[in-house]
Design a protein around this motif. Structure first.
Motif, PDB file in Angstrom:
ATOM      1  N   ALA A 104       1.708  19.493  -9.470  1.00  0.00           N
ATOM      2  CA  ALA A 104       0.885  19.937  -9.727  1.00  0.00           C
ATOM      3  C   ALA A 104      -0.348  19.183  -9.750  1.00  0.00           C
ATOM      4  O   ALA A 104      -1.647  19.872  -9.197  1.00  0.00           O
ATOM      5  CB  ALA A 104       1.095  20.631 -11.450  1.00  0.00           C
ATOM      6  N   GLY A 105      -0.568  17.835 -10.026  1.00  0.00           N
ATOM      7  CA  GLY A 105      -1.649  17.236  -9.792  1.00  0.00           C
ATOM      8  C   GLY A 105      -2.148  17.269  -8.214  1.00  0.00           C
ATOM      9  O   GLY A 105      -3.358  16.954  -8.080  1.00  0.00           O
ATOM     10  N   ILE A 106      -1.464  16.969  -7.484  1.00  0.00           N
ATOM     11  CA  ILE A 106      -1.518  16.985  -6.283  1.00  0.00           C
ATOM     12  C   ILE A 106      -2.225  18.331  -5.769  1.00  0.00           C
ATOM     13  O   ILE A 106      -3.244  18.502  -5.056  1.00  0.00           O
ATOM     14  CB  ILE A 106      -0.401  16.687  -5.140  1.00  0.00           C
ATOM     15  N   GLN A 107      -1.476  19.310  -6.140  1.00  0.00           N
ATOM     16  CA  GLN A 107      -2.303  20.636  -5.946  1.00  0.00           C
ATOM     17  C   GLN A 107      -3.601  20.609  -6.288  1.00  0.00           C
ATOM     18  O   GLN A 107      -4.639  21.430  -5.700  1.00  0.00           O
ATOM     19  CB  GLN A 107      -1.301  21.843  -6.425  1.00  0.00           C
ATOM     20  N   ALA A 162      -6.022  18.715  -4.376  1.00  0.00           N
ATOM     21  CA  ALA A 162      -6.518  19.184  -3.278  1.00  0.00           C
ATOM     22  C   ALA A 162      -7.257  20.530  -3.301  1.00  0.00           C
ATOM     23  O   ALA A 162      -8.282  20.891  -2.611  1.00  0.00           O
ATOM     24  CB  ALA A 162      -5.037  19.753  -2.569  1.00  0.00           C
ATOM     25  N   LEU A 163      -7.116  21.262  -4.547  1.00  0.00           N
ATOM     26  CA  LEU A 163      -8.080  22.385  -4.827  1.00  0.00           C
ATOM     27  C   LEU A 163      -9.391  22.029  -5.068  1.00  0.00           C
ATOM     28  O   LEU A 163     -10.430  22.846  -4.612  1.00  0.00           O
ATOM     29  CB  LEU A 163      -7.244  23.354  -5.755  1.00  0.00           C
ATOM     30  N   LEU A 164      -9.480  21.030  -5.713  1.00  0.00           N
ATOM     31  CA  LEU A 164     -11.055  20.480  -6.308  1.00  0.00           C
ATOM     32  C   LEU A 164     -11.558  20.033  -4.740  1.00  0.00           C
ATOM     33  O   LEU A 164     -12.688  20.490  -4.674  1.00  0.00           O
ATOM     34  CB  LEU A 164     -10.813  19.337  -7.116  1.00  0.00           C
ATOM     35  N   ASN A 165     -10.970  19.394  -4.098  1.00  0.00           N
ATOM     36  CA  ASN A 165     -11.594  18.793  -2.636  1.00  0.00           C
ATOM     37  C   ASN A 165     -12.025  20.208  -2.124  1.00  0.00           C
ATOM     38  O   ASN A 165     -13.292  20.128  -1.551  1.00  0.00           O
ATOM     39  CB  ASN A 165     -10.522  18.122  -1.943  1.00  0.00           C
ATOM     40  N   THR A 166     -11.330  21.203  -1.854  1.00  0.00           N
ATOM     41  CA  THR A 166     -11.564  22.363  -1.136  1.00  0.00           C
ATOM     42  C   THR A 166     -12.770  23.082  -1.793  1.00  0.00           C
ATOM     43  O   THR A 166     -13.672  23.475  -1.119  1.00  0.00           O
ATOM     44  CB  THR A 166     -10.380  23.414  -1.272  1.00  0.00           C
ATOM     45  N   LEU A 199       0.858  -1.393   0.038  1.00  0.00           N
ATOM     46  CA  LEU A 199      -0.058   0.065  -0.128  1.00  0.00           C
ATOM     47  C   LEU A 199       1.017   1.214   0.114  1.00  0.00           C
ATOM     48  O   LEU A 199       0.295   2.149  -0.613  1.00  0.00           O
ATOM     49  CB  LEU A 199      -1.057  -0.127   1.282  1.00  0.00           C
ATOM     50  N   ALA A 200       2.062   1.154   0.411  1.00  0.00           N
ATOM     51  CA  ALA A 200       2.824   2.303   0.489  1.00  0.00           C
ATOM     52  C   ALA A 200       3.366   2.286  -0.926  1.00  0.00           C
ATOM     53  O   ALA A 200       3.467   3.606  -1.716  1.00  0.00           O
ATOM     54  CB  ALA A 200       4.289   1.939   1.267  1.00  0.00           C
ATOM     55  N   LEU A 201       3.495   1.281  -1.611  1.00  0.00           N
ATOM     56  CA  LEU A 201       3.725   1.536  -3.248  1.00  0.00           C
ATOM     57  C   LEU A 201       2.668   2.018  -3.839  1.00  0.00           C
ATOM     58  O   LEU A 201       2.642   3.025  -4.775  1.00  0.00           O
ATOM     59  CB  LEU A 201       3.682   0.051  -3.684  1.00  0.00           C
ATOM     60  N   CYS A 202       1.336   1.718  -3.431  1.00  0.00           N
ATOM     61  CA  CYS A 202      -0.067   2.682  -4.133  1.00  0.00           C
ATOM     62  C   CYS A 202       0.342   4.051  -3.906  1.00  0.00           C
ATOM     63  O   CYS A 202       0.165   4.988  -4.777  1.00  0.00           O
ATOM     64  CB  CYS A 202      -1.136   2.378  -3.343  1.00  0.00           C
ATOM     65  N   ALA A 203       0.606   4.411  -2.735  1.00  0.00           N
ATOM     66  CA  ALA A 203       0.775   5.915  -2.315  1.00  0.00           C
ATOM     67  C   ALA A 203       2.034   6.589  -3.192  1.00  0.00           C
ATOM     68  O   ALA A 203       1.959   7.544  -3.780  1.00  0.00           O
ATOM     69  CB  ALA A 203       0.950   6.133  -0.906  1.00  0.00           C
ATOM     70  N   ALA A 204       3.157   5.765  -3.399  1.00  0.00           N
ATOM     71  CA  ALA A 204       4.322   6.213  -4.358  1.00  0.00           C
ATOM     72  C   ALA A 204       3.988   6.263  -5.700  1.00  0.00           C
ATOM     73  O   ALA A 204       4.423   7.264  -6.285  1.00  0.00           O
ATOM     74  CB  ALA A 204       5.580   5.175  -3.924  1.00  0.00           C
ATOM     75  N   VAL A 205       3.236   5.254  -6.245  1.00  0.00           N
ATOM     76  CA  VAL A 205       2.675   5.576  -7.820  1.00  0.00           C
ATOM     77  C   VAL A 205       1.745   6.641  -7.812  1.00  0.00           C
ATOM     78  O   VAL A 205       2.065   7.400  -8.784  1.00  0.00           O
ATOM     79  CB  VAL A 205       2.317   4.068  -8.088  1.00  0.00           C
ATOM     80  N   TYR A 206       0.926   6.723  -6.974  1.00  0.00           N
ATOM     81  CA  TYR A 206      -0.160   7.908  -6.854  1.00  0.00           C
ATOM     82  C   TYR A 206       0.579   9.193  -7.040  1.00  0.00           C
ATOM     83  O   TYR A 206       0.439  10.253  -7.945  1.00  0.00           O
ATOM     84  CB  TYR A 206      -1.152   7.850  -5.912  1.00  0.00           C
TER      85      TYR A 206
END
Length: 455
Positions: A354-357, A360-364, A340-347
């Motif tokens: 930019a994708g994480i930002q 996060a912005l869409l969630n907010t 599952l750590a691999l899941c997070a690393a691949v994600y």
């Protein structure tokens, strides 16, 4: 013995007879003769008669269809597990046999792929949290939080842990269980009812020179963003450490705790490409300031070079009871959630900064749209004013209970939020709603229409 039984239980009647003879018994029942007859179950188990393979699959399919899931239901349920988008590449990569069947990589010379994957996970966690060191993962977020408290007690040689009531209720329960065995004192500090964040005056009263750590969650269980820098200053003034539990996806927008004075940062990586899986398993992460590195539970994957100067990876700093004398171990954590750590690393690698930002912005934005619109419906309101990430509390009309609302929404194909009265009696009639990037405007408007209809 039928061939069907033999397929699943590789033992014939003769095998059974030979084994019983070898141990001097005449029947299987003799194996249980030390159990008092008065407590032995003598009835027939309430299960069906034996089924052939086709009938069994039909039966299991019928049972599964009695459940619902987020592929058939619009989910606004969070409270620690969230319905986020999972890129298809994650399933493809973690299903590779070298990852899917791998165990602890004790032999680094033949485990370089898995060791590198864990090293990348550690590196991503350090970058997200702005902490210098992260371990190779934990069982889950609540376990990581409990271990943070134990680490602080060992590092400071103090016995008092001050915990905000804004921390996930189940994580606080787990912390209390762990602390009880070591004789640690737990002091809980309440939140400001109209704000949703930890009460600073109560916190100041609770923290003293016997406090090992102040433990908070941000965004907290209510979705509210805590004042981490202020809490850090208060804790450090008394010589205590600050442990912060975070939603890693929120760090695409929020200042990381490592830049706000946190000494320990923990959390659950489930929002980073890990399925909800009926409640688990998930993957915890654990990051610390450098002076605490050797006190971390679990282990670290380190990067080095071989005699030819080629990059390589090894397990290091394994101060756990499997490797050293138990009384000297930092923790009894003996494994990490490598897959599952691999899941997070691949994600994180697929999404990038930019994708994480953006996620996060869409969630907010979607959560704030839903909150503002819901609070505008007569009878509903938002009782807490603090800034929030992707979860918020909605007070329901007096005539509408959380249980009744949940049942009616489920009948309409909507999975409602969490009934806060289950964990906070003073918040009976309040629902915690989560809005992730997967929720479309049509999804949210459908929920809003139902809320208005039921008011």
């Amino acid at each position: 013995m039928t061939s069907y039984r033999h397929r699943y239980l590789p033992m014939t009647d003769q095998d059974e007879a030979d084994m019983l003879q070898a141990i001097g018994l005449s029947s299987i029942d003799d194996l249980f003769r030390d159990i008092p007859d008065s407590v032995r179950y003598k009835e027939t188990l309430p299960v069906s008669a034996p089924l052939d393979e086709f009938a069994l699959w039909t039966h299991l399919r019928e049972l599964s269809e009695r459940n619902t899931d987020t592929s058939r239901c619009i989910s606004f349920l969070g409270a620690g597990l969230y319905d986020h988008h999972i890129p298809a590449v994650i399933g493809h990569l973690i299903s590779r046999s070298e990852f899917y069947t791998a165990y602890t990589p004790y032999q680094p010379e033949i485990s370089q792929g898995e060791l590198q994957a864990i090293f990348e996970f550690q590196s991503y966690i350090c970058e997200l949290t702005a902490m210098p060191v992260a371990n190779a993962s934990m069982y889950d977020g609540p376990t990581a939080l409990a271990e943070a408290g134990l680490l602080a007690a060992g590092a400071t040689r103090r016995k008092r842990l001050v915990v905000s009531r804004g921390v996930h209720p189940e994580a606080r329960q787990l912390l209390a269980t762990s602390a009880r065995g070591l004789g640690l004192e737990i002091a809980e500090v309440d939140y400001i009812p109209a704000d949703g964040t930890t009460d600073p005056e109560l916190l100041e009263q609770a923290v003293n020179d016997q406090t090992a750590a102040v433990i908070v969650q941000s965004p907290n269980f209510f979705g509210c963003i805590e004042r981490i820098a202020d809490i850090a200053a208060l804790a450090h003034a008394q010589g205590a450490l600050l442990a912060v539990s975070v939603n890693p996806l929120s760090l695409g927008l929020l200042e990381p705790p490592g830049r706000l004075g946190a000494d320990i940062v923990v959390g659950d990586a489930q929002p980073l490409g890990i399925p909800q899986s009926f409640g688990g398993p998930t993957c915890g992460f654990f990051a610390v300031a450098e002076p605490l590195m050797r006190r971390m539970p679990g282990r670290i994957v380190g990067q080095t070079v071989d005699r030819n100067g080629k990059r390589g990876f090894v397990l290091t700093l394994q101060a756990r009871e499997q490797h050293i004398r138990r009384e000297k171990a930092t923790s009894n954590i003996c494994s990490n959630q490598a897959l599952l750590a691999l899941c997070a690393a691949v994600y994180l690698s697929v999404m990038g900064r930019a994708g994480i930002q953006e996620a996060a912005l869409l969630n907010t934005r979607k959560a704030h749209y839903a909150a503002a619109a819901a609070a505008a419906i007569p009878g509903y309101s938002m009782p807490m004013a603090a800034p929030f990430f992707n979860e918020f509390i909605l007070r329901l009309p007096d005539k509408l209970s959380c249980a009744a609302l949940s049942e009616r929404l489920l009948n309409d194909g909507i999975l409602a939020g969490y009934d806060l009265g289950q964990s906070y009696p003073e918040l009976t009639g309040h629902m915690l709603l989560a809005v992730t990037e997967k929720r479309t405007r049509a999804d949210i408007d459908r929920l809003l229409a139902r809320l208005e209809e039921y008011a």
